[in-house]
Design an enzyme around this catalytic site. Sequence first.
Site, PDB file in Angstrom:
ATOM      1  N   LYS A 105       0.814  -1.232   0.000  1.00  0.00           N
ATOM      2  CA  LYS A 105       0.000   0.000   0.000  1.00  0.00           C
ATOM      3  C   LYS A 105       0.838   1.269   0.000  1.00  0.00           C
ATOM      4  O   LYS A 105       0.420   2.285  -0.550  1.00  0.00           O
ATOM      5  CB  LYS A 105      -0.923   0.015   1.219  1.00  0.00           C
ATOM      6  CG  LYS A 105      -2.100  -0.928   1.134  1.00  0.00           C
ATOM      7  CD  LYS A 105      -2.960  -0.709   2.361  1.00  0.00           C
ATOM      8  CE  LYS A 105      -4.162  -1.586   2.378  1.00  0.00           C
ATOM      9  NZ  LYS A 105      -5.065  -1.239   3.488  1.00  0.00           N
ATOM     10  N   ASP A 124      -9.634   3.381   2.931  1.00  0.00           N
ATOM     11  CA  ASP A 124      -9.705   2.823   4.286  1.00  0.00           C
ATOM     12  C   ASP A 124     -10.339   3.800   5.273  1.00  0.00           C
ATOM     13  O   ASP A 124     -11.143   3.403   6.126  1.00  0.00           O
ATOM     14  CB  ASP A 124      -8.298   2.440   4.771  1.00  0.00           C
ATOM     15  CG  ASP A 124      -7.799   1.141   4.147  1.00  0.00           C
ATOM     16  OD1 ASP A 124      -8.639   0.314   3.736  1.00  0.00           O
ATOM     17  OD2 ASP A 124      -6.575   0.953   4.076  1.00  0.00           O
TER      18      ASP A 124
HETATM   19  P1  NDP Z   1       0.776  -3.087  10.438  1.00  0.00           P
HETATM   20  O1  NDP Z   1       1.628  -4.305  10.384  1.00  0.00           O
HETATM   21  O2  NDP Z   1       1.137  -1.898   9.610  1.00  0.00           O
HETATM   22  O3  NDP Z   1       0.719  -2.592  11.986  1.00  0.00           O
HETATM   23  C1  NDP Z   1       0.573  -3.516  13.011  1.00  0.00           C
HETATM   24  C2  NDP Z   1       0.261  -2.813  14.335  1.00  0.00           C
HETATM   25  O4  NDP Z   1       0.078  -3.836  15.329  1.00  0.00           O
HETATM   26  C3  NDP Z   1       1.374  -1.896  14.853  1.00  0.00           C
HETATM   27  O5  NDP Z   1       0.806  -0.851  15.589  1.00  0.00           O
HETATM   28  C4  NDP Z   1       2.150  -2.834  15.770  1.00  0.00           C
HETATM   29  O6  NDP Z   1       2.870  -2.186  16.799  1.00  0.00           O
HETATM   30  C5  NDP Z   1       1.021  -3.625  16.401  1.00  0.00           C
HETATM   31  N1  NDP Z   1       1.482  -4.905  16.917  1.00  0.00           N
HETATM   32  C6  NDP Z   1       1.804  -6.009  16.202  1.00  0.00           C
HETATM   33  N2  NDP Z   1       2.205  -6.997  17.036  1.00  0.00           N
HETATM   34  C7  NDP Z   1       2.154  -6.487  18.295  1.00  0.00           C
HETATM   35  C8  NDP Z   1       2.446  -7.008  19.601  1.00  0.00           C
HETATM   36  N3  NDP Z   1       2.881  -8.265  19.758  1.00  0.00           N
HETATM   37  N4  NDP Z   1       2.262  -6.213  20.672  1.00  0.00           N
HETATM   38  C9  NDP Z   1       1.808  -4.935  20.509  1.00  0.00           C
HETATM   39  N5  NDP Z   1       1.508  -4.374  19.309  1.00  0.00           N
HETATM   40  C10 NDP Z   1       1.686  -5.142  18.227  1.00  0.00           C
HETATM   41  O7  NDP Z   1      -0.708  -3.571  10.145  1.00  0.00           O
HETATM   42  P2  NDP Z   1      -1.932  -2.767   9.484  1.00  0.00           P
HETATM   43  O8  NDP Z   1      -1.964  -1.403  10.081  1.00  0.00           O
HETATM   44  O9  NDP Z   1      -1.908  -2.910   8.030  1.00  0.00           O
HETATM   45  O10 NDP Z   1      -3.191  -3.627  10.011  1.00  0.00           O
HETATM   46  C11 NDP Z   1      -3.563  -3.621  11.393  1.00  0.00           C
HETATM   47  C12 NDP Z   1      -4.815  -4.477  11.561  1.00  0.00           C
HETATM   48  O11 NDP Z   1      -5.911  -3.882  10.886  1.00  0.00           O
HETATM   49  C13 NDP Z   1      -4.670  -5.881  10.996  1.00  0.00           C
HETATM   50  O12 NDP Z   1      -5.273  -6.780  11.911  1.00  0.00           O
HETATM   51  C14 NDP Z   1      -5.461  -5.848   9.707  1.00  0.00           C
HETATM   52  O13 NDP Z   1      -6.022  -7.107   9.395  1.00  0.00           O
HETATM   53  C15 NDP Z   1      -6.556  -4.848  10.067  1.00  0.00           C
HETATM   54  N6  NDP Z   1      -7.100  -4.159   8.891  1.00  0.00           N
HETATM   55  C16 NDP Z   1      -8.445  -4.220   8.674  1.00  0.00           C
HETATM   56  C17 NDP Z   1      -9.016  -3.567   7.614  1.00  0.00           C
HETATM   57  C18 NDP Z   1     -10.494  -3.649   7.410  1.00  0.00           C
HETATM   58  O14 NDP Z   1     -10.980  -3.238   6.334  1.00  0.00           O
HETATM   59  N7  NDP Z   1     -11.260  -4.127   8.376  1.00  0.00           N
HETATM   60  C19 NDP Z   1      -8.198  -2.792   6.641  1.00  0.00           C
HETATM   61  C20 NDP Z   1      -6.796  -2.763   6.985  1.00  0.00           C
HETATM   62  C21 NDP Z   1      -6.276  -3.438   8.068  1.00  0.00           C
HETATM   63  P3  NDP Z   1       4.403  -1.722  16.572  1.00  0.00           P
HETATM   64  O15 NDP Z   1       4.344  -0.466  15.753  1.00  0.00           O
HETATM   65  O16 NDP Z   1       4.920  -1.505  17.949  1.00  0.00           O
HETATM   66  O17 NDP Z   1       5.112  -2.848  15.859  1.00  0.00           O
END
Ligand code: NDP
Length: 284
Positions: free
Chosen positions: A69, A105
């Site tokens: 993206k 989004d």
């Molecule tokens: P990213 O990989 O860009 O971001 C992941 C986020 O999760 C970061 O804030 C990260 O924190 C956090 N995270 C991951 N693992 C951990 C952990 N073990 N402990 C604490 N924080 C954690 O993902 P996206 O932003 O693309 O997607 C996020 C969610 O949104 C996903 O579940 C995705 O499926 C969902 N989504 C849903 C959509 C919909 O239309 N319903 C559209 C887009 C996404 P850190 O920065 O510290 O690593």
Amino acid sequence: MDKPVERYALLGWPVAHSLSPPMQDAAFSAAGIEATYELIAVPPKDLAAVMTRLRLSDYRGWNITVPHKQRALSFLDSVETAAQAAGSVNTVINRDGRLHGCSTDGYGLAAALKENFGLVPEGQTFVFVGAGGAARATSVYLAAQGAREVVIINRTLSRAETIADAIRRVAPNCRVRCLATTELDHIEDCLQAASVLVQATSLGLHENDSLPLPSEILPKHLPVLDMIYRSTPFLVQAAARGCPVADGRGMLLHQGARSFELWLEQPAPLERMRSALQVALAQK
Ligand code: NDP
């Protein structure tokens, strides 16, 4: 002469799990449009080549998902303001070889918040836990739509601060705060004044994931939307406290409907898309 079948697609890596094909197929069929929506698995090293191939092909448009993206922005001829601010695109329109990028989004989340909780962005305080691509695209959109305040809570504070900078550029009148997930006292205070909590981490996708925040700090009246598009342990615990809750399927539906509208320049058959999505989710 028969009209040629229109071609659309989703580019991602991986893409096989996507719920977009049944939703878009249902939309085309309800609108009486002969079209296909294909899944194209694109490893990161191939993104430039695939975008060039599609640009010169008869594909009228495509969606872009993880992990492309952000990088896809560099292969476009023009980008709408919301996508520029979001720093990502999820919808590409191919106008005779010129590629225009959009981000749906934020629109999708705003529509889901309205549908589930009757919330409109103006004057509201949005608290996000998570600071990845989805949190960035949606929080920047809500700020641009008139949110009073956005609070970003994240494990890695620097990622929240990057989003805060983007919000300040787009919506200087919107107050922005960043908190680390360890700052529980401050988070609890913030939640008392929040209009909604949006769960935007990937925690909850897997069985043994920890909770993004302890549910005991949630005020009982606070609406909670989890972007993951099925129920999660966090949502179950929030509901048990009395919070109104919604999962991410509404956001998924509305971002897809907006893509359809951008490609076809006609209203999306929302209820047919919703039913197809429900069926596809039930089969997962
Ligand atoms: P990213 O990989 O860009 O971001 C992941 C986020 O999760 C970061 O804030 C990260 O924190 C956090 N995270 C991951 N693992 C951990 C952990 N073990 N402990 C604490 N924080 C954690 O993902 P996206 O932003 O693309 O997607 C996020 C969610 O949104 C996903 O579940 C995705 O499926 C969902 N989504 C849903 C959509 C919909 O239309 N319903 C559209 C887009 C996404 P850190 O920065 O510290 O690593």
